[in-house]
Design a protein around this motif. Structure first.
Motif, PDB file in Angstrom:
ATOM      1  N   ARG A  65       0.979  -1.054   0.033  1.00 14.77           N
ATOM      2  CA  ARG A  65       0.271   0.280  -0.034  1.00 14.77           C
ATOM      3  C   ARG A  65       1.080   1.436   0.012  1.00 14.77           C
ATOM      4  NH1 ARG A  65      -5.261  -0.928   0.840  1.00 14.77           N
ATOM      5  NH2 ARG A  65      -5.489  -2.632   1.653  1.00 14.77           N
ATOM      6  N   ARG A  66       0.420   2.082  -0.719  1.00 15.11           N
ATOM      7  CA  ARG A  66       1.564   3.462  -1.207  1.00 15.11           C
ATOM      8  C   ARG A  66       0.262   4.221  -1.289  1.00 15.11           C
ATOM      9  NH1 ARG A  66       2.468   4.251  -6.192  1.00 15.11           N
ATOM     10  NH2 ARG A  66       2.598   2.775  -7.835  1.00 15.11           N
ATOM     11  N   GLY A  67       0.677   5.998  -1.586  1.00 20.22           N
ATOM     12  CA  GLY A  67       0.005   6.965  -2.505  1.00 20.22           C
ATOM     13  C   GLY A  67      -0.026   6.381  -3.212  1.00 20.22           C
ATOM     14  N   LEU A  68      -1.371   7.001  -3.800  1.00 18.61           N
ATOM     15  CA  LEU A  68      -1.515   6.924  -5.844  1.00 18.61           C
ATOM     16  C   LEU A  68      -1.526   8.023  -5.751  1.00 18.61           C
ATOM     17  CD1 LEU A  68      -4.068   4.033  -5.344  1.00 18.61           C
ATOM     18  CD2 LEU A  68      -1.511   4.223  -5.189  1.00 18.61           C
ATOM     19  N   ILE A  69      -1.090   8.042  -7.392  1.00 23.26           N
ATOM     20  CA  ILE A  69      -1.697   9.428  -8.436  1.00 23.26           C
ATOM     21  C   ILE A  69      -3.043   9.099  -8.924  1.00 23.26           C
ATOM     22  CG2 ILE A  69      -0.680  10.834 -10.288  1.00 23.26           C
ATOM     23  CD1 ILE A  69       2.304  10.360  -9.074  1.00 23.26           C
ATOM     24  N   LEU A  70      -3.528   9.645  -9.122  1.00 21.40           N
ATOM     25  CA  LEU A  70      -4.709   9.674  -9.302  1.00 21.40           C
ATOM     26  C   LEU A  70      -4.875  10.561 -10.215  1.00 21.40           C
ATOM     27  CD1 LEU A  70      -5.716   8.389  -5.708  1.00 21.40           C
ATOM     28  CD2 LEU A  70      -6.958   7.129  -7.678  1.00 21.40           C
ATOM     29  N   VAL A  71      -5.545  10.660 -12.026  1.00 17.87           N
ATOM     30  CA  VAL A  71      -5.791  11.492 -12.780  1.00 17.87           C
ATOM     31  C   VAL A  71      -7.405  11.712 -13.077  1.00 17.87           C
ATOM     32  CG1 VAL A  71      -5.424  12.852 -14.936  1.00 17.87           C
ATOM     33  CG2 VAL A  71      -3.245  11.658 -13.346  1.00 17.87           C
ATOM     34  N   ASN A  72      -8.900  12.593 -13.495  1.00 16.85           N
ATOM     35  CA  ASN A  72      -9.413  13.135 -13.498  1.00 16.85           C
ATOM     36  C   ASN A  72      -9.806  13.638 -14.910  1.00 16.85           C
ATOM     37  OD1 ASN A  72     -10.172  11.111 -12.006  1.00 16.85           O
ATOM     38  ND2 ASN A  72     -11.024  13.136 -10.585  1.00 16.85           N
ATOM     39  N   HIS A  84       6.730  12.717  -8.398  1.00 19.86           N
ATOM     40  CA  HIS A  84       7.760  11.827  -7.789  1.00 19.86           C
ATOM     41  C   HIS A  84       8.238  11.357  -6.863  1.00 19.86           C
ATOM     42  CE1 HIS A  84       7.821   9.731 -11.756  1.00 19.86           C
ATOM     43  NE2 HIS A  84       8.451  10.688 -12.271  1.00 19.86           N
ATOM     44  N   SER A  85       8.810  12.900  -5.484  1.00 19.96           N
ATOM     45  CA  SER A  85       9.347  12.918  -4.353  1.00 19.96           C
ATOM     46  C   SER A  85       8.321  13.247  -3.294  1.00 19.96           C
ATOM     47  CB  SER A  85      10.171  14.167  -4.689  1.00 19.96           C
ATOM     48  OG  SER A  85       9.912  15.733  -4.847  1.00 19.96           O
ATOM     49  N   ARG A  86       7.031  12.903  -3.405  1.00 17.58           N
ATOM     50  CA  ARG A  86       6.000  12.938  -2.384  1.00 17.58           C
ATOM     51  C   ARG A  86       6.135  11.907  -1.237  1.00 17.58           C
ATOM     52  NH1 ARG A  86       4.237  10.014  -6.163  1.00 17.58           N
ATOM     53  NH2 ARG A  86       2.511   8.471  -5.284  1.00 17.58           N
ATOM     54  N   PRO A  87       5.655  12.185  -0.272  1.00 14.17           N
ATOM     55  CA  PRO A  87       6.424  11.906   0.867  1.00 14.17           C
ATOM     56  C   PRO A  87       5.344  10.243   0.946  1.00 14.17           C
ATOM     57  CG  PRO A  87       5.674  13.269   2.012  1.00 14.17           C
ATOM     58  CD  PRO A  87       5.562  13.822   0.630  1.00 14.17           C
ATOM     59  N   ALA A 103       0.598  24.354  -3.023  1.00  6.84           N
ATOM     60  CA  ALA A 103       0.127  22.830  -2.722  1.00  6.84           C
ATOM     61  C   ALA A 103       1.478  22.263  -3.170  1.00  6.84           C
ATOM     62  CB  ALA A 103      -0.321  23.132  -4.494  1.00  6.84           C
ATOM     63  N   LYS A 104       2.039  22.725  -3.833  1.00  6.47           N
ATOM     64  CA  LYS A 104       3.918  22.304  -3.550  1.00  6.47           C
ATOM     65  C   LYS A 104       4.405  21.572  -1.659  1.00  6.47           C
ATOM     66  CE  LYS A 104       8.730  22.195  -4.737  1.00  6.47           C
ATOM     67  NZ  LYS A 104       9.271  23.451  -5.622  1.00  6.47           N
ATOM     68  N   ALA A 105       4.019  22.415  -1.504  1.00  6.81           N
ATOM     69  CA  ALA A 105       4.511  22.786  -0.198  1.00  6.81           C
ATOM     70  C   ALA A 105       3.983  21.884   0.666  1.00  6.81           C
ATOM     71  CB  ALA A 105       4.171  23.849   0.846  1.00  6.81           C
ATOM     72  N   ALA A 106       2.438  21.745   0.531  1.00  9.53           N
ATOM     73  CA  ALA A 106       1.569  20.578   1.341  1.00  9.53           C
ATOM     74  C   ALA A 106       1.656  18.698   0.343  1.00  9.53           C
ATOM     75  CB  ALA A 106      -0.145  21.045   0.680  1.00  9.53           C
ATOM     76  N   ILE A 107       2.253  18.655  -0.590  1.00  8.24           N
ATOM     77  CA  ILE A 107       2.069  17.321  -1.017  1.00  8.24           C
ATOM     78  C   ILE A 107       3.237  17.424  -0.851  1.00  8.24           C
ATOM     79  CG2 ILE A 107       2.901  16.168  -3.266  1.00  8.24           C
ATOM     80  CD1 ILE A 107       1.755  18.228  -5.167  1.00  8.24           C
ATOM     81  N   LEU A 108       4.446  18.392  -0.587  1.00  8.65           N
ATOM     82  CA  LEU A 108       6.334  17.710   0.309  1.00  8.65           C
ATOM     83  C   LEU A 108       5.626  17.017   2.089  1.00  8.65           C
ATOM     84  CD1 LEU A 108       8.762  19.257  -2.403  1.00  8.65           C
ATOM     85  CD2 LEU A 108       7.306  16.912  -2.295  1.00  8.65           C
ATOM     86  N   SER A 109       4.803  18.062   2.116  1.00 11.07           N
ATOM     87  CA  SER A 109       4.935  18.363   3.501  1.00 11.07           C
ATOM     88  C   SER A 109       4.751  16.479   4.482  1.00 11.07           C
ATOM     89  CB  SER A 109       3.971  19.175   4.214  1.00 11.07           C
ATOM     90  OG  SER A 109       2.958  18.825   4.071  1.00 11.07           O
ATOM     91  N   GLU A 138       1.754  16.298   5.536  1.00  9.53           N
ATOM     92  CA  GLU A 138       1.082  16.276   6.901  1.00  9.53           C
ATOM     93  C   GLU A 138      -0.954  15.459   5.868  1.00  9.53           C
ATOM     94  OE1 GLU A 138      -1.080  20.542   8.069  1.00  9.53           O
ATOM     95  OE2 GLU A 138       0.673  20.906   7.452  1.00  9.53           O
ATOM     96  N   PHE A 139      -0.933  15.684   4.708  1.00 11.74           N
ATOM     97  CA  PHE A 139      -2.224  15.224   4.185  1.00 11.74           C
ATOM     98  C   PHE A 139      -1.728  13.912   3.635  1.00 11.74           C
ATOM     99  CE2 PHE A 139      -1.205  19.901   4.019  1.00 11.74           C
ATOM    100  CZ  PHE A 139      -3.339  20.596   5.152  1.00 11.74           C
ATOM    101  N   PHE A 140      -3.093  13.188   4.185  1.00 13.20           N
ATOM    102  CA  PHE A 140      -3.478  12.278   3.219  1.00 13.20           C
ATOM    103  C   PHE A 140      -3.296  12.410   1.875  1.00 13.20           C
ATOM    104  CE2 PHE A 140      -6.186   8.805   1.990  1.00 13.20           C
ATOM    105  CZ  PHE A 140      -5.838   7.380   1.997  1.00 13.20           C
ATOM    106  N   LEU A 141      -4.344  13.010   1.774  1.00  5.11           N
ATOM    107  CA  LEU A 141      -4.842  13.620   0.094  1.00  5.11           C
ATOM    108  C   LEU A 141      -4.603  14.954  -0.085  1.00  5.11           C
ATOM    109  CD1 LEU A 141      -6.084  12.870  -2.737  1.00  5.11           C
ATOM    110  CD2 LEU A 141      -8.032  13.208  -1.364  1.00  5.11           C
ATOM    111  N   VAL A 142      -3.777  15.095  -1.219  1.00  4.89           N
ATOM    112  CA  VAL A 142      -3.807  16.103  -1.987  1.00  4.89           C
ATOM    113  C   VAL A 142      -4.594  16.883  -3.350  1.00  4.89           C
ATOM    114  CG1 VAL A 142      -2.668  18.569  -2.564  1.00  4.89           C
ATOM    115  CG2 VAL A 142      -1.780  17.410  -0.564  1.00  4.89           C
ATOM    116  N   VAL A 143      -5.494  17.419  -3.734  1.00  4.38           N
ATOM    117  CA  VAL A 143      -6.182  17.342  -4.881  1.00  4.38           C
ATOM    118  C   VAL A 143      -5.734  18.583  -5.328  1.00  4.38           C
ATOM    119  CG1 VAL A 143      -8.676  17.584  -5.917  1.00  4.38           C
ATOM    120  CG2 VAL A 143      -8.000  16.422  -3.801  1.00  4.38           C
ATOM    121  N   LEU A 144      -5.407  18.790  -6.569  1.00  3.45           N
ATOM    122  CA  LEU A 144      -5.088  19.492  -7.682  1.00  3.45           C
ATOM    123  C   LEU A 144      -5.927  20.792  -8.910  1.00  3.45           C
ATOM    124  CD1 LEU A 144      -1.598  18.753  -7.765  1.00  3.45           C
ATOM    125  CD2 LEU A 144      -2.515  19.732  -5.944  1.00  3.45           C
ATOM    126  N   ASP A 145      -7.743  21.113  -8.196  1.00  7.11           N
ATOM    127  CA  ASP A 145      -8.056  21.032  -9.197  1.00  7.11           C
ATOM    128  C   ASP A 145      -7.696  21.908 -10.032  1.00  7.11           C
ATOM    129  OD1 ASP A 145     -11.256  20.208 -10.093  1.00  7.11           O
ATOM    130  OD2 ASP A 145     -11.797  22.536  -8.813  1.00  7.11           O
TER     131      ASP A 145
END
Length: 189
Positions: A19-26, A141-144, A105-111, A113-120
Motif C-alpha cells: 500500500r502506498r500513495g497513489l497519483i490519480l488523474v481525472n 515523484h518525491s512526495r512522501p 500546493a507543492k508545500a502541502a504535498i511534500l509536507s 501532513e495530508f493523506f490526500l491533496v487534490v490539484l483541481d
C-alpha cells in the motif's frame, strides 16, 4: 438493454503489493472530473484522513456549492486563480497566481501532513505554460510515500498520465448546455 447475470465469484485475485500513495488523474471532455475528486476527498475525510484541495482556476473568494459544504465539514479548499481565462483582465497575473498557488500546493504535498491533496484544474496552468511540467512531475515523484495526489482537468499532459497509477477519462456523450440549457446551480457549481 441486455440483461446480465450478476457475478457470484470474484474474477480478479486480490493484489499482494504494498500500500502506498497513489497519483490519480481525472481528465477528458466530459463532466465529473472535479466532482469525482471531491467525492474522493469526502471519502478520505470520512475516514478521518487529512485532505487539502487546491483549485487552480477558482478565485479565493469563490462560494460555489462545494465551498459552502467543505467549510461546514472543515475540509480546506483553496482558490488559487482569478477565474475563467476568458474573463481575466491580465493573463500575466493569472500565470503569476498559478505559480504562487503551485508553491502552496507543492508545500502541502511534500509536507506529508495530508493523506490526500487534490490539484483541481491543474492541467490548465500546465498546458498554458504557466507551471513547469518537469517540476510538477518531480514533486509527484518525491512526495512522501503515503501521500495520494489527485489531479483534474482536460487535456492532461501525457507525461503525467504516464506516471499516474489510476487515470480516468470522462467522455462527453451528451450535455444539456449544447441543447441550450444553462448551467444549473447545485449541479454545475
Amino acid at each position: 438493454m441486455q440483461i446480465e447475470t450478476p457475478p457470484v465469484d470474484r474474477d480478479v485475485p486480490k493484489p499482494d503489493g504494498e500500500r502506498r500513495g497513489l497519483i490519480l488523474v481525472n481528465t477528458g471532455n466530459g463532466k465529473g472530473k472535479s466532482t469525482a475528486a471531491f467525492g474522493l476527498a469526502l471519502r478520505a475525510t470520512g475516514r478521518g484522513k487529512a485532505v487539502k484541495i487546491f483549485q487552480f482556476m477558482k478565485v479565493p473568494t469563490a462560494r460555489f456549492g462545494e465551498h459552502r459544504m467543505f467549510d461546514k465539514l472543515g475540509l480546506p479548499i483553496v482558490g488559487l486563480g482569478d477565474g475563467f481565462t476568458w474573463k481575466s483582465r491580465d493573463l500575466d497575473q493569472s500565470a503569476e497566481l498559478a505559480r504562487h498557488g503551485w508553491e502552496q500546493a507543492k508545500a502541502a504535498i511534500l509536507s506529508g501532513e495530508f493523506f490526500l491533496v487534490v490539484l483541481d484544474e491543474i492541467t490548465y496552468p500546465l498546458i498554458y505554460g504557466w507551471l513547469p511540467l518537469e517540476e510538477v512531475i518531480a514533486t509527484l515523484h518525491s512526495r512522501p510515500k503515503d501521500v495520494h495526489v489527485c489531479l483534474t482537468g482536460r487535456r492532461c499532459p501525457q507525461e503525467i498520465v504516464d506516471i499516474a497509477d489510476t487515470v480516468t477519462e470522462m467522455t462527453l456523450v451528451k450535455h444539456a448546455f449544447k441543447a441550450g440549457i444553462p448551467a444549473q446551480r447545485g449541479i454545475e457549481d
